[in-house]
Design an enzyme around this catalytic site. Sequence first.
Site, PDB file in Angstrom:
ATOM      1  N   ALA A  30       0.864  -1.346  -0.095  1.00  0.00           N
ATOM      2  CA  ALA A  30       0.137  -0.134   0.038  1.00  0.00           C
ATOM      3  C   ALA A  30       0.902   1.110  -0.139  1.00  0.00           C
ATOM      4  O   ALA A  30       2.075   1.305   0.418  1.00  0.00           O
ATOM      5  CB  ALA A  30      -0.717  -0.070   1.234  1.00  0.00           C
ATOM      6  N   TYR A  75      -5.910   8.979   2.334  1.00  0.00           N
ATOM      7  CA  TYR A  75      -5.458   7.630   2.730  1.00  0.00           C
ATOM      8  C   TYR A  75      -6.735   6.633   3.516  1.00  0.00           C
ATOM      9  O   TYR A  75      -6.997   5.511   3.063  1.00  0.00           O
ATOM     10  CB  TYR A  75      -4.526   7.762   3.768  1.00  0.00           C
ATOM     11  CG  TYR A  75      -4.131   6.420   4.568  1.00  0.00           C
ATOM     12  CD1 TYR A  75      -3.376   5.495   3.797  1.00  0.00           C
ATOM     13  CD2 TYR A  75      -4.447   6.361   5.821  1.00  0.00           C
ATOM     14  CE1 TYR A  75      -3.047   4.092   4.389  1.00  0.00           C
ATOM     15  CE2 TYR A  75      -3.747   5.013   6.603  1.00  0.00           C
ATOM     16  CZ  TYR A  75      -3.266   3.743   5.755  1.00  0.00           C
ATOM     17  OH  TYR A  75      -2.801   2.957   6.308  1.00  0.00           O
TER      18      TYR A  75
HETATM   19  N1  LIG Z   1       1.881   1.386   9.975  1.00  0.00           N
HETATM   20  C1  LIG Z   1       0.712   1.550  10.382  1.00  0.00           C
HETATM   21  O1  LIG Z   1       0.563   2.112  11.601  1.00  0.00           O
HETATM   22  C2  LIG Z   1      -0.634   0.976   9.820  1.00  0.00           C
HETATM   23  C3  LIG Z   1      -1.834   1.291  10.276  1.00  0.00           C
HETATM   24  C4  LIG Z   1      -2.929   0.936   9.963  1.00  0.00           C
HETATM   25  C5  LIG Z   1      -2.777   0.248   8.532  1.00  0.00           C
HETATM   26  N2  LIG Z   1      -1.582  -0.063   8.061  1.00  0.00           N
HETATM   27  C6  LIG Z   1      -1.524  -0.889   6.847  1.00  0.00           C
HETATM   28  O2  LIG Z   1      -0.485  -1.931   6.948  1.00  0.00           O
HETATM   29  C7  LIG Z   1       0.035  -2.219   5.591  1.00  0.00           C
HETATM   30  C8  LIG Z   1       1.440  -2.197   5.912  1.00  0.00           C
HETATM   31  O3  LIG Z   1       2.075  -0.929   6.112  1.00  0.00           O
HETATM   32  P1  LIG Z   1       3.465  -0.656   6.597  1.00  0.00           P
HETATM   33  O4  LIG Z   1       3.452   0.298   7.776  1.00  0.00           O
HETATM   34  O5  LIG Z   1       4.244  -1.847   6.857  1.00  0.00           O
HETATM   35  O6  LIG Z   1       3.970   0.364   5.343  1.00  0.00           O
HETATM   36  P2  LIG Z   1       5.378   0.163   4.502  1.00  0.00           P
HETATM   37  O7  LIG Z   1       5.203   1.155   3.678  1.00  0.00           O
HETATM   38  O8  LIG Z   1       6.364  -0.116   5.250  1.00  0.00           O
HETATM   39  O9  LIG Z   1       4.682  -1.080   3.770  1.00  0.00           O
HETATM   40  C9  LIG Z   1       4.127  -1.082   2.552  1.00  0.00           C
HETATM   41  C10 LIG Z   1       4.842  -2.164   1.507  1.00  0.00           C
HETATM   42  O10 LIG Z   1       4.201  -2.122   0.389  1.00  0.00           O
HETATM   43  C11 LIG Z   1       5.145  -1.960  -0.789  1.00  0.00           C
HETATM   44  N3  LIG Z   1       4.417  -1.562  -1.897  1.00  0.00           N
HETATM   45  C12 LIG Z   1       3.806  -0.237  -2.128  1.00  0.00           C
HETATM   46  N4  LIG Z   1       3.440   0.014  -3.234  1.00  0.00           N
HETATM   47  C13 LIG Z   1       3.266  -1.159  -3.970  1.00  0.00           C
HETATM   48  C14 LIG Z   1       3.056  -1.437  -5.372  1.00  0.00           C
HETATM   49  N5  LIG Z   1       2.483  -0.539  -5.978  1.00  0.00           N
HETATM   50  N6  LIG Z   1       3.407  -2.855  -5.618  1.00  0.00           N
HETATM   51  C15 LIG Z   1       3.782  -3.598  -4.896  1.00  0.00           C
HETATM   52  N7  LIG Z   1       4.296  -3.164  -3.431  1.00  0.00           N
HETATM   53  C16 LIG Z   1       4.147  -1.994  -3.077  1.00  0.00           C
HETATM   54  C17 LIG Z   1       6.251  -1.021  -0.073  1.00  0.00           C
HETATM   55  O11 LIG Z   1       7.656  -1.312  -1.165  1.00  0.00           O
HETATM   56  C18 LIG Z   1       6.167  -1.538   1.048  1.00  0.00           C
HETATM   57  O12 LIG Z   1       7.408  -2.714   1.134  1.00  0.00           O
HETATM   58  C19 LIG Z   1      -0.525  -1.090   4.665  1.00  0.00           C
HETATM   59  O13 LIG Z   1      -1.770  -1.696   3.900  1.00  0.00           O
HETATM   60  C20 LIG Z   1      -0.983  -0.027   5.433  1.00  0.00           C
HETATM   61  O14 LIG Z   1      -1.999   0.602   5.099  1.00  0.00           O
HETATM   62  C21 LIG Z   1      -0.573   0.330   8.548  1.00  0.00           C
END
Ligand SMILES: NC(=O)c1ccc[n+]([C@@H]2O[C@H](COP(=O)([O-])OP(=O)(O)OC[C@H]3O[C@@H](n4cnc5c(N)ncnc54)[C@H](O)[C@@H]3O)[C@@H](O)[C@H]2O)c1
Length: 350
Positions: A99, A167
């Site tokens: 994402a 978002y």
């Molecule tokens: N971190 C938080 O507090 C949190 C809270 C709620 C939800 N989330 C959700 O959890 C998930 C992971 O978040 P995170 O914090 O680890 O973020 P992050 O940015 O570390 O991880 C996202 C990963 O997705 C990959 N990515 C992005 N665009 C892409 C694409 N077009 N094709 C393939 N890969 C792609 C990135 O390279 C990355 O490895 C996300 O869906 C995020 O919305 C995170």
Amino acid sequence: MDLPVTAVGVDPATDLTPRRVLVTGGAGFIGSHVVARLMLMGSQVRVLDNFSTGRLENLADAVCGGLTDADVVSGDIRTPEGVEVIHQWQPDVVVHLAAQANAPVGRRSPLYDADVNVFGTANVLDACARGGVRLVVNAAGSAIFGSVPAHDLPVREDHPIAPVDPYGISKAAGVHYLDWYGRQHGLAYTSMVFGNVYGSRQEGGDYGVVSLMVDALLGGRQAVIYDDGTQTRDFIHVSDVAEAVAVACHHSGVGMVNIGSGQQTSINEVYDTVREASGADNTARYEPLPWPGEVRNMALDTRKARELLGWRPKLGFTEGVRMTVRDARRWQAGSRILSPVRALDQALTH
Ligand SMILES: NC(=O)c1ccc[n+]([C@@H]2O[C@H](COP(=O)([O-])OP(=O)(O)OC[C@H]3O[C@@H](n4cnc5c(N)ncnc54)[C@H](O)[C@@H]3O)[C@@H](O)[C@H]2O)c1
């Protein structure tokens, strides 16, 4: 961090042990913990990531656990080629974490945010429905609820979805698409509504308040608190989140389920906890909010996760912050195991 090998809440009555799990976004902050956890539980795991924010180094634990270059697919969830791995490898479970995960980026670039989170998610779900995937475990976030009145906190899963920023809107769209693919194509899903996830390997740049404060205080800089710091969030350590995802992979789909601490913690409390854990003695700098309409308070009701998945968080906030500070110091000291990752990096680039 070492994690216990026994999964809490795995239902022994039904054999839903996932054989093959594809983790989109598996090289990211949460994804890399999920990949390592699933491997400890015995699943064969592949990562699909375009490395826009994810890093190979994040996969060091997984590489030490047996992840190979053949298990890391460099591709984009928005393209037919990117999701081809679903048709070719035929995972029984897809954990969809890829994402645009940064709310400030969503405000600055809403079209990019929608492209990845709405179109990319629909592309992944479509491939899952066509590819006979048994279960999708999806990452939503508390941003889908928007501003929740105080009397409805901690918020339950059946609360109206009313996001207030791009978002939140794009993550809400993913939840609605899952619902549609479930009804129309029988695609089973668990859509996890994460609180504010924190822990090692989080690198937001301009989001992820715990890691920003840890970075600032360990680097001898002043931490910034927006507004008066009394706004609250539901903070959950990444090891508890990885455990929740892994347990969900061993169950049938349970629909939307909150994954958080159930507690409101203010930004001032976050600062005090990080300062205590890091031993820093500088004061924070208060600045006005750089964007209007921020959600004031948030906490997630986690009873459904307890009842249906047998999951509950193990780490309290103070312990989780101390662990985050310890891991950040270890990172700074350069003691991470990088040699297997260098080998993987070479394999991917040659
Ligand atoms: N971190 C938080 O507090 C949190 C809270 C709620 C939800 N989330 C959700 O959890 C998930 C992971 O978040 P995170 O914090 O680890 O973020 P992050 O940015 O570390 O991880 C996202 C990963 O997705 C990959 N990515 C992005 N665009 C892409 C694409 N077009 N094709 C393939 N890969 C792609 C990135 O390279 C990355 O490895 C996300 O869906 C995020 O919305 C995170």
